[in-house]
Design a protein around this motif. Structure first.
Motif, mmCIF file in Angstrom:
data_model
loop_
_atom_site.group_PDB
_atom_site.id
_atom_site.type_symbol
_atom_site.label_atom_id
_atom_site.label_comp_id
_atom_site.label_asym_id
_atom_site.label_seq_id
_atom_site.Cartn_x
_atom_site.Cartn_y
_atom_site.Cartn_z
ATOM 1 N N LEU A 8 0.835 -1.198 0.000
ATOM 2 C CA LEU A 8 0.000 0.000 0.000
ATOM 3 C C LEU A 8 0.869 1.247 0.000
ATOM 4 O O LEU A 8 1.962 1.254 0.577
ATOM 5 C CB LEU A 8 -0.903 0.029 1.237
ATOM 6 C CG LEU A 8 -1.791 -1.200 1.484
ATOM 7 C CD1 LEU A 8 -2.549 -1.026 2.787
ATOM 8 C CD2 LEU A 8 -2.733 -1.434 0.324
ATOM 9 N N ARG A 10 1.089 5.577 0.605
ATOM 10 C CA ARG A 10 0.519 6.769 1.227
ATOM 11 C C ARG A 10 0.897 7.998 0.398
ATOM 12 O O ARG A 10 1.956 8.012 -0.241
ATOM 13 C CB ARG A 10 1.031 6.929 2.660
ATOM 14 C CG ARG A 10 0.641 5.780 3.584
ATOM 15 C CD ARG A 10 1.127 6.030 5.005
ATOM 16 N NE ARG A 10 0.781 4.924 5.888
ATOM 17 C CZ ARG A 10 -0.405 4.780 6.478
ATOM 18 N NH1 ARG A 10 -1.355 5.683 6.259
ATOM 19 N NH2 ARG A 10 -0.641 3.754 7.280
ATOM 20 N N ALA A 31 1.710 -4.299 3.618
ATOM 21 C CA ALA A 31 0.706 -4.056 4.646
ATOM 22 C C ALA A 31 0.929 -4.987 5.835
ATOM 23 O O ALA A 31 1.423 -6.111 5.688
ATOM 24 C CB ALA A 31 -0.687 -4.279 4.067
ATOM 25 N N VAL A 35 -6.153 -6.872 3.773
ATOM 26 C CA VAL A 35 -6.546 -5.696 2.996
ATOM 27 C C VAL A 35 -7.781 -6.042 2.174
ATOM 28 O O VAL A 35 -7.817 -7.072 1.490
ATOM 29 C CB VAL A 35 -5.408 -5.246 2.051
ATOM 30 C CG1 VAL A 35 -5.860 -4.070 1.182
ATOM 31 C CG2 VAL A 35 -4.166 -4.865 2.849
ATOM 32 N N SER A 51 -8.120 -1.078 -0.239
ATOM 33 C CA SER A 51 -8.423 -0.155 0.838
ATOM 34 C C SER A 51 -7.132 0.340 1.495
ATOM 35 O O SER A 51 -6.250 -0.451 1.825
ATOM 36 C CB SER A 51 -9.292 -0.862 1.880
ATOM 37 O OG SER A 51 -9.568 -0.008 2.965
ATOM 38 N N GLY A 52 -7.031 1.659 1.631
ATOM 39 C CA GLY A 52 -5.858 2.244 2.265
ATOM 40 C C GLY A 52 -4.714 2.547 1.330
ATOM 41 O O GLY A 52 -3.662 3.018 1.775
ATOM 42 N N ASP A 53 -4.892 2.294 0.024
ATOM 43 C CA ASP A 53 -3.833 2.546 -0.959
ATOM 44 C C ASP A 53 -4.135 3.838 -1.706
ATOM 45 O O ASP A 53 -5.228 4.007 -2.259
ATOM 46 C CB ASP A 53 -3.745 1.384 -1.945
ATOM 47 C CG ASP A 53 -2.645 1.583 -2.984
ATOM 48 O OD1 ASP A 53 -1.507 1.930 -2.589
ATOM 49 O OD2 ASP A 53 -2.916 1.389 -4.181
#
Length: 223
Positions: A8, A10, A31, A35, A51-53
């Motif tokens: 992932l 940020r 991660a 995920v 999710s979260g990427d």
């Protein structure tokens, strides 16, 4: 065959990013836990399927046909020898670093089941951009990556699910044609005469590639 790591990214500032805010999510790290993966929606509005990427430049990245990017550890190992430096999992901005799959030679429309639920479908190879070149910091990177055509593969989400590093990958469908992610890449970059042949992959192709192949074939018919 398995996923070594699920990676992932940020949002991080980058002078090479084409995003309006000059941010990029290309610097991905493995991660820590499971995920969730689902269809992010159309390109231009939908980002990553994970999710979260982070996907910061929605004009060129993300969306249904580029929901997940996979790259083989074996291909990273080959690049390590060429570049003379180590490449960690996620080094190419891939969401999935795999083992046992030659990802660049996966066929368009090939489907993978990962873990218990998730099913993905190969849509295209990855075209290098200046953000990727800046991230790598290698002279002439776009030309070198293009010449090798070890592109990895973009995938769309056929069935959503939750995955973790170490999950098994099973190829549950392999089309009868021979159109691979690497061939699709060559057709859209350096060998445009290959475009009509991509039509054998049908609607499994990345939508932009499908439109380009149809237009090229139509122009050839009227020439």
């Amino acid at each position: 065959m398995k996923v070594l790591t699920v990676n992932l990214g940020r949002p991080t500032p980058s002078a090479h990013s084409d995003a309006a805010d000059r941010l990029t999510g290309i610097g991905k790290q493995p991660a820590d836990g499971p995920v969730r993966v689902a269809d992010p929606g159309p390109k231009g509005t939908g980002g990553s399927g994970l999710s979260g990427d982070a996907v910061c430049d929605l004009r060129h990245h993300g969306g249904t046909d580029q929901a997940v990017y996979a790259y083989a550890r074996e291909e990273l190992d080959a690049w390590e020898k060429v570049l003379g430096r180590p490449l960690a999992n996620g080094a190419f901005g891939e969401n999935l670093t795999t083992s046992g799959l030659v990802v660049s030679h996966a066929r368009i429309g090939e489907r993978w089941r990962i873990g218990d639920e998730l099913v993905l479908e190969v849509t295209s190879g990855r075209i290098p951009c200046r953000t990727f070149a800046g991230h790598m910091g290698e002279s002439g990177w776009v030309k070198r990556f293009t010449r090798e055509a070890a592109t990895g593969a973009y995938l769309r989400v056929i069935r959503p699910g939750t995955i973790s590093s170490g999950d098994p990958v099973e190829v549950v469908h392999r089309p009868g044609h021979d159109i691979t992610a690497a061939m699709e890449f060559r057709a859209t970059t350096t060998e445009r005469t290959l475009l009509p042949g991509l039509l054998a992959a049908g609607d499994a192709l990345h939508g932009e590639t499908l439109r380009r192949a149809r237009a090229y074939a139509a122009d050839a018919d009227t020439a």
